[in-house]
Design an enzyme around this catalytic site. Sequence first.
Site, PDB file in Angstrom:
ATOM      1  N   HIS B 444       0.816  -1.225   0.000  1.00  0.00           N
ATOM      2  CA  HIS B 444       0.000   0.000   0.000  1.00  0.00           C
ATOM      3  C   HIS B 444       0.845   1.270   0.000  1.00  0.00           C
ATOM      4  O   HIS B 444       0.724   2.087   0.918  1.00  0.00           O
ATOM      5  CB  HIS B 444      -0.900   0.038   1.245  1.00  0.00           C
ATOM      6  CG  HIS B 444      -1.880  -1.082   1.357  1.00  0.00           C
ATOM      7  ND1 HIS B 444      -2.513  -1.425   2.550  1.00  0.00           N
ATOM      8  CD2 HIS B 444      -2.370  -1.945   0.440  1.00  0.00           C
ATOM      9  CE1 HIS B 444      -3.329  -2.437   2.346  1.00  0.00           C
ATOM     10  NE2 HIS B 444      -3.261  -2.790   1.079  1.00  0.00           N
TER      11      HIS B 444
HETATM   12  C1  LIG Z   1      -0.894  -7.877  -3.674  1.00  0.00           C
HETATM   13  C2  LIG Z   1      -1.701  -6.640  -3.393  1.00  0.00           C
HETATM   14  C3  LIG Z   1      -2.928  -6.747  -2.750  1.00  0.00           C
HETATM   15  C4  LIG Z   1      -3.652  -5.597  -2.456  1.00  0.00           C
HETATM   16  N1  LIG Z   1      -4.887  -5.733  -1.880  1.00  0.00           N
HETATM   17  C5  LIG Z   1      -5.633  -4.613  -1.648  1.00  0.00           C
HETATM   18  C6  LIG Z   1      -6.945  -4.726  -1.141  1.00  0.00           C
HETATM   19  O1  LIG Z   1      -7.454  -5.833  -0.950  1.00  0.00           O
HETATM   20  N2  LIG Z   1      -7.632  -3.581  -0.894  1.00  0.00           N
HETATM   21  C7  LIG Z   1      -7.080  -2.347  -1.115  1.00  0.00           C
HETATM   22  O2  LIG Z   1      -7.720  -1.349  -0.818  1.00  0.00           O
HETATM   23  N3  LIG Z   1      -5.864  -2.224  -1.639  1.00  0.00           N
HETATM   24  C8  LIG Z   1      -5.135  -3.329  -1.940  1.00  0.00           C
HETATM   25  N4  LIG Z   1      -3.913  -3.195  -2.520  1.00  0.00           N
HETATM   26  C9  LIG Z   1      -3.428  -1.837  -2.844  1.00  0.00           C
HETATM   27  C10 LIG Z   1      -4.216  -1.175  -3.942  1.00  0.00           C
HETATM   28  O3  LIG Z   1      -4.383  -2.035  -5.042  1.00  0.00           O
HETATM   29  C11 LIG Z   1      -3.456   0.097  -4.326  1.00  0.00           C
HETATM   30  O4  LIG Z   1      -3.322   0.889  -3.160  1.00  0.00           O
HETATM   31  C12 LIG Z   1      -4.148   0.910  -5.388  1.00  0.00           C
HETATM   32  O5  LIG Z   1      -4.425   0.179  -6.542  1.00  0.00           O
HETATM   33  C13 LIG Z   1      -3.252   2.101  -5.711  1.00  0.00           C
HETATM   34  O6  LIG Z   1      -3.882   2.903  -6.675  1.00  0.00           O
HETATM   35  P1  LIG Z   1      -3.035   3.970  -7.481  1.00  0.00           P
HETATM   36  O7  LIG Z   1      -3.950   4.562  -8.467  1.00  0.00           O
HETATM   37  O8  LIG Z   1      -2.359   4.841  -6.503  1.00  0.00           O
HETATM   38  O9  LIG Z   1      -1.861   3.143  -8.196  1.00  0.00           O
HETATM   39  P2  LIG Z   1      -1.873   1.778  -8.999  1.00  0.00           P
HETATM   40  O10 LIG Z   1      -3.174   1.078  -8.897  1.00  0.00           O
HETATM   41  O11 LIG Z   1      -0.671   1.038  -8.564  1.00  0.00           O
HETATM   42  O12 LIG Z   1      -1.709   2.235 -10.510  1.00  0.00           O
HETATM   43  C14 LIG Z   1      -0.598   2.943 -10.964  1.00  0.00           C
HETATM   44  C15 LIG Z   1      -0.375   2.612 -12.428  1.00  0.00           C
HETATM   45  O13 LIG Z   1       0.510   3.566 -12.979  1.00  0.00           O
HETATM   46  C16 LIG Z   1       1.375   2.926 -13.876  1.00  0.00           C
HETATM   47  N5  LIG Z   1       2.578   3.742 -14.031  1.00  0.00           N
HETATM   48  C17 LIG Z   1       3.587   3.931 -13.127  1.00  0.00           C
HETATM   49  N6  LIG Z   1       4.519   4.758 -13.637  1.00  0.00           N
HETATM   50  C18 LIG Z   1       4.104   5.093 -14.880  1.00  0.00           C
HETATM   51  C19 LIG Z   1       4.656   5.924 -15.900  1.00  0.00           C
HETATM   52  N7  LIG Z   1       5.805   6.578 -15.718  1.00  0.00           N
HETATM   53  N8  LIG Z   1       4.001   6.014 -17.070  1.00  0.00           N
HETATM   54  C20 LIG Z   1       2.816   5.362 -17.271  1.00  0.00           C
HETATM   55  N9  LIG Z   1       2.256   4.569 -16.323  1.00  0.00           N
HETATM   56  C21 LIG Z   1       2.880   4.449 -15.137  1.00  0.00           C
HETATM   57  C22 LIG Z   1       1.620   1.589 -13.234  1.00  0.00           C
HETATM   58  O14 LIG Z   1       2.083   0.659 -14.192  1.00  0.00           O
HETATM   59  C23 LIG Z   1       0.255   1.259 -12.666  1.00  0.00           C
HETATM   60  O15 LIG Z   1      -0.505   0.524 -13.578  1.00  0.00           O
HETATM   61  C24 LIG Z   1      -3.156  -4.323  -2.826  1.00  0.00           C
HETATM   62  C25 LIG Z   1      -1.947  -4.214  -3.482  1.00  0.00           C
HETATM   63  C26 LIG Z   1      -1.214  -5.364  -3.775  1.00  0.00           C
HETATM   64  C27 LIG Z   1       0.095  -5.210  -4.455  1.00  0.00           C
END
Ligand SMILES: Cc1cc2nc3c(=O)[nH]c(=O)nc-3n(C[C@H](O)[C@H](O)[C@H](O)COP(=O)(O)OP(=O)(O)OC[C@H]3O[C@@H](n4cnc5c(N)ncnc54)[C@H](O)[C@@H]3O)c2cc1C
Lengths: 166, 507
Positions: B444
């Site tokens: 997270h």
């Molecule tokens: C194994 C696991 C289990 C989890 N279980 C839960 C759960 O049950 N409940 C919960 O609330 N949370 C859970 N989480 C956490 C949750 O999924 C994340 O907190 C959430 O998805 C984060 O959202 P975000 O939009 O910040 O980033 P992300 O969902 O990580 O998305 C970011 C995206 O940006 C892309 N990216 C990065 N850099 C670049 C770039 N320079 N150019 C273009 N694209 C880029 C990445 O490839 C990625 O696809 C879990 C995480 C993991 C790893």
Amino acid sequence: MGWTRRQVLKGLGGLLAAGSALGLGAATVAGEAAPSGLRLLGATEARILRAAAERLLAGTPLDEAALAEVLRWIDGYLRRQGEPLRTEVRGLLWGLELSAPLFGEGWARFSRRDADSRDAVLRAWSTSRFALFRQGYAGLKGLVLMAGYRQPAFLRSIGYDGPPHG
Amino acid sequence: MIVRGRERRRDLRLDVDAAVVGSGAGGAMMARELSARGLRVALLEMGGHHRPADFTAVEADMLEELFQERGARATRDLSVRVLQGRGVGGSTVHNTCLCKRAPAELLARWKREHAVSGASPAELDPAYAATEQELGVRELGPDDLNRNNALFRRGVEALGYRGGFLHHNRAGCRGAGYCELGCPFDAKQNALKVLVPAALEHGAWVVSDARVERVETRRGRARGVSGSLLDALGRPHARFEVDARVVCLAASAVGSAALHARSGLPDPSGLAGTTLRLHPGGVVAGLFDEEVVGWRGVPQSYECTEFLSFAEDAAKRRVWLVPVFAHPIGTAVQLSGFGAAHGELMRRYRHVAAVTAMVHDTTRGRVRVEASGRIRIDYWPNHDDRAQLALGLREGARILLAAGARRVLVPFEPDPLWIDDAAGLAAIDAAAIRRHRLPLTAVHPMGTLPLGDDPARAVVDSRGEHHAVGGLFVCDGSLFPTSLGVPPQLSIYSFARHLAPHVAAAC
Ligand SMILES: Cc1cc2nc3c(=O)[nH]c(=O)nc-3n(C[C@H](O)[C@H](O)[C@H](O)COP(=O)(O)OP(=O)(O)OC[C@H]3O[C@@H](n4cnc5c(N)ncnc54)[C@H](O)[C@@H]3O)c2cc1C
Ligand code: SF4
């Protein structure tokens, strides 16, 4: 106190340079060919990795074919990862090969040691007061276990009935 | 319009209203919200655009394809493994579907201490409610418990601890247990399945294998992004440029902070990338006489919140306990030692139940970019967080013993600590939690570009817009000014939804 990655690289890079200077580099080991199927690791690096994998995976269904697959998969994984990880892992292998004297384990190279003595060096890395070695141990262990526990025989041996490797 | 960057060898140039970087919880929601308002949107994602059939559930392959750095992302010294998604849908593709709102006490603290406005529970409620409805969030029940979770519940209840069923966003789940490797049955109501198709329907461009390398600015305003299209192995093979009136960073708390640094954006507060929170977690494993087969079924359906409180005086209760189970590689790298002793532990795999203790952390980690271009994460839990971790591991072990575990293992390196009864629990203390001695994992990442109305204490304002770069917004987990203390995806989806009208107004 933890070492910085720069120090790690410097340290391992130093060992790598020392290895080459001592004539241990892949290109300079006469008569030793890299196992077939490897495209990144040289013959000596493959030998070190093999020596480590044999011990890290002792107690598993590790046979010749499985060991070859571990090496082949790690070679491919490092190619896919690209730099700078590639160079770091190669430096790590050389560090392992040459580090035994630092732990009072004698001068023999890692890959020339018997099983117990290799275990002693790996354990010394895992418990070292220098983060550099513990970090190296964690990295190598992770890589080798990943290469092992993706193989169907390993999965069967622990009763995992998930999808076999396709 | 879908563009698969790995299949396209020509450069790409787009002119849109909004460029959204990253397609996870925050980015996919923002792209859908903006495109639904009739705006021209480009959603740019560095990883691949997968179909359910691509989720083979083969652990090594999925680690490589769906996770950042092919599953090898970790802190710089490898003491904390950091699991994050890569690919359309981001980390929502392989998360375990837990959904929880941000606690009201925490939101009040954000207002009081971080000058966050417009984000009270009442103000966020419409966004949370709409997201829960759209993603089909529902509370699980006894029928959803696999053996691992049932044993955990038994232990929690035997001790009289506070526990309960979790809420999830899944529909038609078959309990196959591969959630963390991507769902082969398309049962997750996540960004990939729900939001990206909706954005496409509204006319958005979804460009996969598109790594954004720079936010382009002119006279203090964002004016687009540029980067590389990557082949199937992640090597650049073409360029892209996107002109846009606004840019939204949604590349995750690690990726957005790295892009901020790479682009050399102004940072008047000096905070960008320096306030990383991770919810670091450790694991304890109970050995049972019966078979647990913990990888089957819904991985996490029950929680224990006895040691997690958000009340003012709750500084000493900051750890959340929940069952956890890893497939073989994930398990092998967590277990102590190597060789015969390690192999012996692995052979007990079918008889293991496990609990993770995750800390609502106060540690400030850092995200930087090395000269090689590689992202560097520095984080090691401070003393208070290590004490919380120790508390959590002790209580996790106590729960497993209460559930009937014959022994409990704490995976210290190089030798495990075995606990046979409650008297042995005292051996788990903060002093025992040292770098590389206990494997820690973080799933997270949060908080690297925090929001708040005071430019001296926040990177973006309460509408998500950068304090020093007009038209640059943040809409992912980077926003949170502190650790959240609960699974973050629902809050990330909902904050993006909540901020979307401001972003639309800036287009
Ligand atoms: C194994 C696991 C289990 C989890 N279980 C839960 C759960 O049950 N409940 C919960 O609330 N949370 C859970 N989480 C956490 C949750 O999924 C994340 O907190 C959430 O998805 C984060 O959202 P975000 O939009 O910040 O980033 P992300 O969902 O990580 O998305 C970011 C995206 O940006 C892309 N990216 C990065 N850099 C670049 C770039 N320079 N150019 C273009 N694209 C880029 C990445 O490839 C990625 O696809 C879990 C995480 C993991 C790893
Ligand atoms: S448990 Fe449900 S959501 Fe998870 S992989 Fe299986 S079917 Fe998909």
